[in-house]
Enzyme design. Sequence first.
Site, mmCIF file in Angstrom:
data_model
loop_
_atom_site.group_PDB
_atom_site.id
_atom_site.type_symbol
_atom_site.label_atom_id
_atom_site.label_comp_id
_atom_site.label_asym_id
_atom_site.label_seq_id
_atom_site.Cartn_x
_atom_site.Cartn_y
_atom_site.Cartn_z
ATOM 1 N N LEU A 125 0.842 -1.202 0.000
ATOM 2 C CA LEU A 125 0.000 0.000 0.000
ATOM 3 C C LEU A 125 0.878 1.253 0.000
ATOM 4 O O LEU A 125 0.736 2.132 -0.855
ATOM 5 C CB LEU A 125 -0.916 -0.014 1.241
ATOM 6 N N SER A 132 1.094 7.793 5.745
ATOM 7 C CA SER A 132 -0.181 7.994 6.450
ATOM 8 C C SER A 132 -1.274 8.382 5.460
ATOM 9 O O SER A 132 -2.417 7.952 5.582
ATOM 10 C CB SER A 132 -0.023 9.095 7.505
ATOM 11 N N ASP A 241 -8.688 -2.646 9.095
ATOM 12 C CA ASP A 241 -9.579 -2.833 10.250
ATOM 13 C C ASP A 241 -9.458 -4.257 10.811
ATOM 14 O O ASP A 241 -9.529 -4.469 12.015
ATOM 15 C CB ASP A 241 -11.046 -2.597 9.845
ATOM 16 N N ARG A 269 18.337 -11.616 40.438
ATOM 17 C CA ARG A 269 19.306 -10.534 40.656
ATOM 18 C C ARG A 269 19.301 -10.092 42.122
ATOM 19 O O ARG A 269 18.258 -9.703 42.663
ATOM 20 C CB ARG A 269 18.923 -9.350 39.751
ATOM 21 N N GLN A 280 9.706 -3.083 47.123
ATOM 22 C CA GLN A 280 8.351 -2.692 46.742
ATOM 23 C C GLN A 280 8.335 -1.870 45.440
ATOM 24 O O GLN A 280 7.415 -2.008 44.625
ATOM 25 C CB GLN A 280 7.716 -1.870 47.872
ATOM 26 N N GLY A 341 18.668 -3.019 34.367
ATOM 27 C CA GLY A 341 19.774 -2.081 34.589
ATOM 28 C C GLY A 341 20.754 -2.080 33.426
ATOM 29 O O GLY A 341 20.352 -2.250 32.272
ATOM 30 N N GLY A 342 22.036 -1.923 33.742
ATOM 31 C CA GLY A 342 23.067 -1.875 32.701
ATOM 32 C C GLY A 342 23.058 -3.125 31.831
ATOM 33 O O GLY A 342 23.302 -3.052 30.625
ATOM 34 N N GLU A 365 1.179 -0.318 9.966
ATOM 35 C CA GLU A 365 -0.287 -0.501 9.829
ATOM 36 C C GLU A 365 -1.040 0.706 10.374
ATOM 37 O O GLU A 365 -2.091 0.577 11.011
ATOM 38 C CB GLU A 365 -0.751 -1.820 10.431
HETATM 39 N N1 CAA Z 1 -13.787 0.890 6.021
HETATM 40 C C1 CAA Z 1 -14.402 1.063 4.816
HETATM 41 N N2 CAA Z 1 -14.226 2.174 4.054
HETATM 42 C C2 CAA Z 1 -13.428 3.135 4.545
HETATM 43 C C3 CAA Z 1 -12.777 3.027 5.792
HETATM 44 C C4 CAA Z 1 -12.993 1.842 6.542
HETATM 45 N N3 CAA Z 1 -12.398 1.653 7.717
HETATM 46 N N4 CAA Z 1 -12.052 4.134 5.996
HETATM 47 C C5 CAA Z 1 -12.239 4.928 4.924
HETATM 48 N N5 CAA Z 1 -13.063 4.305 4.055
HETATM 49 C C6 CAA Z 1 -13.556 4.820 2.778
HETATM 50 C C7 CAA Z 1 -14.351 6.112 2.978
HETATM 51 O O1 CAA Z 1 -15.706 5.829 3.242
HETATM 52 C C8 CAA Z 1 -14.157 6.802 1.643
HETATM 53 O O2 CAA Z 1 -15.019 6.196 0.705
HETATM 54 P P1 CAA Z 1 -15.906 7.120 -0.299
HETATM 55 O O3 CAA Z 1 -14.902 7.835 -1.161
HETATM 56 O O4 CAA Z 1 -16.715 6.122 -1.022
HETATM 57 O O5 CAA Z 1 -16.674 8.058 0.578
HETATM 58 C C9 CAA Z 1 -12.738 6.416 1.241
HETATM 59 O O6 CAA Z 1 -12.440 5.201 1.957
HETATM 60 C C10 CAA Z 1 -11.719 7.479 1.601
HETATM 61 O O7 CAA Z 1 -11.816 7.693 3.004
HETATM 62 P P2 CAA Z 1 -11.266 8.985 3.726
HETATM 63 O O8 CAA Z 1 -11.753 10.187 2.983
HETATM 64 O O9 CAA Z 1 -11.572 8.853 5.152
HETATM 65 O O10 CAA Z 1 -9.713 8.836 3.430
HETATM 66 P P3 CAA Z 1 -8.499 9.723 3.884
HETATM 67 O O11 CAA Z 1 -7.686 10.000 2.677
HETATM 68 O O12 CAA Z 1 -8.953 10.863 4.719
HETATM 69 O O13 CAA Z 1 -7.592 8.698 4.733
HETATM 70 C C11 CAA Z 1 -6.898 7.393 6.609
HETATM 71 C C12 CAA Z 1 -8.048 7.969 5.771
HETATM 72 C C13 CAA Z 1 -7.592 6.720 7.771
HETATM 73 C C14 CAA Z 1 -5.945 8.443 7.106
HETATM 74 C C15 CAA Z 1 -6.143 6.334 5.757
HETATM 75 O O14 CAA Z 1 -5.424 6.944 4.719
HETATM 76 C C16 CAA Z 1 -5.223 5.478 6.600
HETATM 77 O O15 CAA Z 1 -5.659 4.515 7.209
HETATM 78 N N6 CAA Z 1 -3.907 5.801 6.605
HETATM 79 C C17 CAA Z 1 -2.925 4.961 7.213
HETATM 80 C C18 CAA Z 1 -2.455 3.945 6.210
HETATM 81 C C19 CAA Z 1 -1.820 2.767 6.839
HETATM 82 O O16 CAA Z 1 -2.281 2.220 7.816
HETATM 83 N N7 CAA Z 1 -0.726 2.310 6.211
HETATM 84 C C20 CAA Z 1 -0.018 1.172 6.650
HETATM 85 C C21 CAA Z 1 0.216 0.251 5.502
HETATM 86 S S1 CAA Z 1 0.714 -1.402 5.885
HETATM 87 C C22 CAA Z 1 2.217 -1.297 6.610
HETATM 88 O O17 CAA Z 1 2.352 -0.646 7.564
HETATM 89 C C23 CAA Z 1 3.393 -2.043 6.078
HETATM 90 C C24 CAA Z 1 3.383 -3.469 6.311
HETATM 91 O O18 CAA Z 1 3.700 -4.198 5.397
HETATM 92 C C25 CAA Z 1 3.104 -4.061 7.655
#
Ligand code: CAA
Length: 387
Positions: A125, A132, A241, A269, A280, A341-342, A365
Amino acid sequence: MIEELYTSKQVELRNRARELAETVMRPVAAKYDVEQTYPWEVQHAIRDAGLSGVWIPEEYGGLGGGVLDLCMVVEEFSRACGGMGVGFAVNALGSFPILVGGTDEQKERWLPGIAAGEKLIAFGLSEKDAGSDAGSMTTRAEKEGDQYVLNGEKKWNTGGAVAAYNTIFAVTEPGRGARGVSAFVVEEGTPGYRVGKHEDKMGIRCVPVVEIHLEDCRIPADNLLGGQEGRGFKHAMITLDRARPGVAAQAVGLAQGALDLALEYTHERKQFGQSISSFQGVQWMLADMATQIEGARQLVHAAARTIDAGVKNITRMSAMCKLLATDVAMKVTTDCVQLFGGYGYCKDYPIEKYMRDAKITQIYEGTNQIQRLVIARALMREAASGS
Ligand code: CAA
């Protein structure tokens, strides 16, 4: 964990994961941390123990468990090694988009190999300038006949260097923001798909985090998840989610693992002629840590149960458990280093690794700042709708 609150199948699963963590992961955790190489022997042991597809439905060869089962396994693995915990959990992150948005044919095509532990999968992603703000990605996917041509770069791709499949999010319709994003599965070996820079990391060093380059990478149009353009961002959010409790479980496991070591060490230790655990001040630290861990674990399990029950709005609970558990992990692992500690500051003892591994859980994430944003948005939405 209070066993009575779980099914006998879950307790058996937890025990199987614990056994594997203690006998296979813990003995080699330090070695792979130093070498920063992928522990294939551990991956094979997970496969042989039949744990690879905990979250994948039985019809595709998995164990048919839910997010709670996944979290229980991730906690046990992470208690021994945080890197091995995420090395396992990232396969859930990568495959949730297929489960959430894939067609039956796509599920048949990709899930059995993952469930059997024969294929690993990553999640693409993030980009250099789209962390973010995931919706600002620029990787492009253009349709040409019965193919898509992908161009761009993905960043922070956990497990990408060892994965056979990568779920890649790309823009199919520029100018439409999040609504112009689609999700694809790209298979390793596809011309134009290349693993780039390997990050040299503070923690989770046994799992490769890499850049992925897509250079005129042609994939069959059938690899578009769900067969429909423009649904990728939504599927990414729904996936996060479901996956964030897994990060939270990793954090709980790290905190618990660190506390286990601190309990042992503070008993052994001796200072001022007695075990330091007889003081405590130390006891209160141990009690606070155990309480924070149990609180975090219960919220993780409540979030996981909420998801497994099919509740519609899971975003808030998922973000809350990730926020709480990962902040607890950072605090607890730091306090455990303090108790050593150290010695805790040195690599002769395993405790400093827990602190290094914990840090990333507050970042990936979705940073904990993003979790707060997600929680606040959900709260305000709920308040406005009177729910
Ligand atoms: N479930 C379903 N749909 C959702 C949703 C959810 N939880 N959250 C947003 N949406 C939908 C919205 O309804 C909207 O849809 P419509 O256009 O149809 O209305 C669309 O998605 C856009 O939503 P937002 O306008 O809320 O989007 P935003 O640009 O403001 O961003 C954010 C929202 C929450 C900041 C999002 O960008 C986010 O989660 N950012 C963090 C990204 C992240 O977690 N990255 C980590 C990647 S993985 C990783 O870390 C590496 C790895 O390999 C482990």
